[in-house]
Design an enzyme around this catalytic site. Structure first.
Site, short mmCIF file in Angstrom:
data_model
loop_
_atom_site.label_atom_id
_atom_site.label_comp_id
_atom_site.label_asym_id
_atom_site.label_seq_id
_atom_site.Cartn_x
_atom_site.Cartn_y
_atom_site.Cartn_z
N SER A 27 -9.78 1.89 2.71
CA SER A 27 -8.90 2.65 1.86
C SER A 27 -7.86 1.84 1.08
CB SER A 27 -8.18 3.70 2.71
OG SER A 27 -7.32 3.09 3.64
N SER A 39 -10.01 -0.47 6.86
CA SER A 39 -9.39 -0.32 5.54
C SER A 39 -8.71 -1.56 4.96
CB SER A 39 -8.37 0.81 5.56
OG SER A 39 -9.04 2.03 5.38
N LYS A 53 0.85 -1.20 0.00
CA LYS A 53 0.00 0.00 0.00
C LYS A 53 0.88 1.25 0.00
CE LYS A 53 -3.89 2.03 2.61
NZ LYS A 53 -4.80 1.84 3.76
N1 GLN Z 1 -13.08 4.08 6.04
C1 GLN Z 1 -12.57 4.56 7.30
C2 GLN Z 1 -12.19 6.02 7.16
O1 GLN Z 1 -12.53 6.57 6.20
C3 GLN Z 1 -11.40 3.71 7.73
C4 GLN Z 1 -10.16 4.04 6.99
C5 GLN Z 1 -9.01 3.21 7.41
O2 GLN Z 1 -9.16 2.17 8.04
N2 GLN Z 1 -7.82 3.69 7.10
O3 GLN Z 1 -11.56 6.59 7.98
#
Ligand code: GLN
Length: 493
Positions: free
Chosen positions: A153, A177, A78
């Site tokens: 994400s 994410s 990532k």
């Molecule tokens: N979707 C969540 C957010 O927008 C979690 C994101 C993540 O785990 N990095 O913060």
């Protein structure tokens, strides 16, 4: 275009029996990337040294046999994790030209085990989002249906594994994410216990919640990767000194006799019927294996989203204050004094969601509001933790959906931040409580869309979670998206 190998055991076997060289294995991934990624958009950059490294590893193996199953194994990373010599953009204009000097600890450990890094994967900007639509670098498509989002994400990592462009990938999970995109793309994704893996070299979003973890097709592969990644390194003081080998021992435990809790709050009205039906089938499989299911209550979990968007944004506002145009990253050329430099740099460098989070977090921490918001959120976080603790006195782990719906369409939620936030309703509480949790593919919906089953365990129970995941994996079978099997016969967009 069938993959050359299927999982780490088959890779190690093919490598050691000289069925293919490491160079061939790496090239087979790069070929798939070349064929599939123009449409899928999982990668932001490729490692220019991947083939060279593969050759070096082949040469070394001609003299000494491989010591690790990861020797020569291709992985994707990532783009919020540092790989020296490659960009770390966090899918943000702010870091578009940033190159780290050092590897993240997890990257160092993979390289030491012999892994070959293929490239860096797309994500929501600074890991803020649930669809990868917040990337400033472009779109990533779900290989099961390219009209749909891959989740986020860590969308690029999930897509890379789902389409066999990379057999494994790393992601980060602050509120879901890893698990949410894993569920949306039909692969396994694990968020480890807070403190299992060093975050040195991970660009911080919300430091009390962030964890790094693997995407894989198989539970066995995720276990092997966890063994490589886990344990203290002296550079992230939150890492506990647990022996990672406990995970291997727990992976050998029996499902028969396990008590699995079903949190009622996770199976309530908002749950899509296709997801519900799929999970019911998964539950039956585990029950037939001898697991006993019991209802449990987690009444405070319903406040998870509220708590998360106070704590995570507060920490993000502080973590992201370093992007000021002075030390590194993007710098606006418009400014004539230092104050304008900060303003213009941040105005031009950050996308709308990142700005929204910084504003929310700054507000939550501001004088006079801190007690009302941030402190209150921490109190509710304690309640959520206590409820999980209580549940784990009665059950060995929890079984729940990963997401309330199957993957949604592009644009479906991007204009409504709250609707987007709600797609993490089932994943967020594990982060707030610091617990390990994974998403494993369950049966697809009638429309053929992936569904993830989530397992949440007490701290340090990754081995047992992966064991239960392996039972589901066997029952569901490994499924691959139609478009990636045969390029020409691929699904229309
Ligand atoms: N979707 C969540 C957010 O927008 C979690 C994101 C993540 O785990 N990095 O913060």
């Amino acid at each position: 275009m069938t993959p050359l190998f299927d999982g780490i055991a088959s890779f190690a076997q093919g490598r050691d029996s000289r069925k293919f060289s490491i160079e061939e294995a790496v090239r087979s991934c790069l070929d798939r990337i070349e064929n599939l990624d123009p449409e899928l958009g999982a990668f932001l950059s490729l490692n220019p040294n991947a083939v060279n490294r593969a050759r070096q590893l082949d040469n070394r193996m001609a003299r000494n046999p491989a010591q690790s199953p990861f020797y020569g194994y291709p992985v994707a990373i990532k783009d919020n994790l540092h790989v020296a010599g490659m960009p770390t953009t966090c899918a943000s204009r702010m870091l578009a030209n940033y190159r780290p000097l050092e590897n993240a600890t997890v990257v160092d450990r993979l390289l030491k085990a012999g892994a070959v890094i293929l490239g860096k994967t797309n994500m929501d900007e600074f890991a803020m989002g649930s669809s990868t639509e917040n990337s400033a670098m472009g779109v990533t498509r779900n290989p099961w249906d390219t009209r749909r989002v891959p989740g986020g994400s860590s969308g690029g990592s999930a897509v890379a594994v789902a389409s066999d462009m990379a057999p494994m990938a790393l992601g980060s999970d602050t509120g879901g994410s890893i698990r949410q995109p894993a569920a949306f793309c039909g692969v396994l994704g694990l968020k480890p216990t807070y403190g299992r893996i060093s975050r040195y070299g991970l660009v911080a979003f919300s430091s009390s919640l962030d964890q790094i973890g693997p995407f894989a097709r198989r539970a066995q592969d995720a276990l092997e990767m966890m063994l490589v990644l886990s344990g203290p390194d002296g550079r992230d003081m939150t890492v506990a000194s647990r022996n990672p080998e406990e995970m291997r021992r727990d992976f050998a435990s029996e499902v028969r006799g396990m008590v699995i809790g079903m949190p009622e709050e996770f199976f309530s009205d908002g749950l899509d019927d296709g997801v519900r039906v799929s999970l019911e089938r998964a539950r039956e499989v585990l029950a037939a294996e001898g697991a006993e299911f019991r209802p449990v209550r987690l009444p405070s979990a319903q406040y998870g989203i509220n708590v998360y968007y106070l704590i995570a944004t507060s920490e993000a506002a502080s973590n992201l204050s370093r992007y000021d145009g002075v030390r590194y990253g993007y710098r606006s050329l418009k400014a004539s004094n230092i104050r304008d430099l900060y303003t213009h740099t941040r105005q031009e460098g950050f996308g709308p969601e990142v700005k929204r989070r910084i504003l929310l977090g700054t507000f939550a921490l501001s004088a006079g509001y801190q007690d009302q918001y941030y402190r209150k959120a921490q109190q509710v976080q304690s309640l959520i933790r206590e409820e999980f603790d209580r549940a784990f006195h009665e059950v060995d782990m929890l079984f729940a959906p990963t997401t309330p719906t199957p993957p949604f369409l592009f644009g479906e939620k991007s204009s409504d931040p709250l609707a987007m936030y709600l797609s993490d309703i089932y994943t967020i509480s594990a982060n707030l409580a610091g617990l390990p949790a994974l998403s494993v593919p369950s049966w697809p919906t009638a429309e053929g869309l992936p569904v993830g089953a989530q397992l949440i365990g007490p701290a340090w129970s990754e081995g047992r979670l992966l064991k239960v995941a392996s039972v589901l994996e066997e029952a569901v079978g490994v499924r691959r998206p139609p478009m990636t099997g045969e390029r020409q016969g691929g699904e229309a967009a």
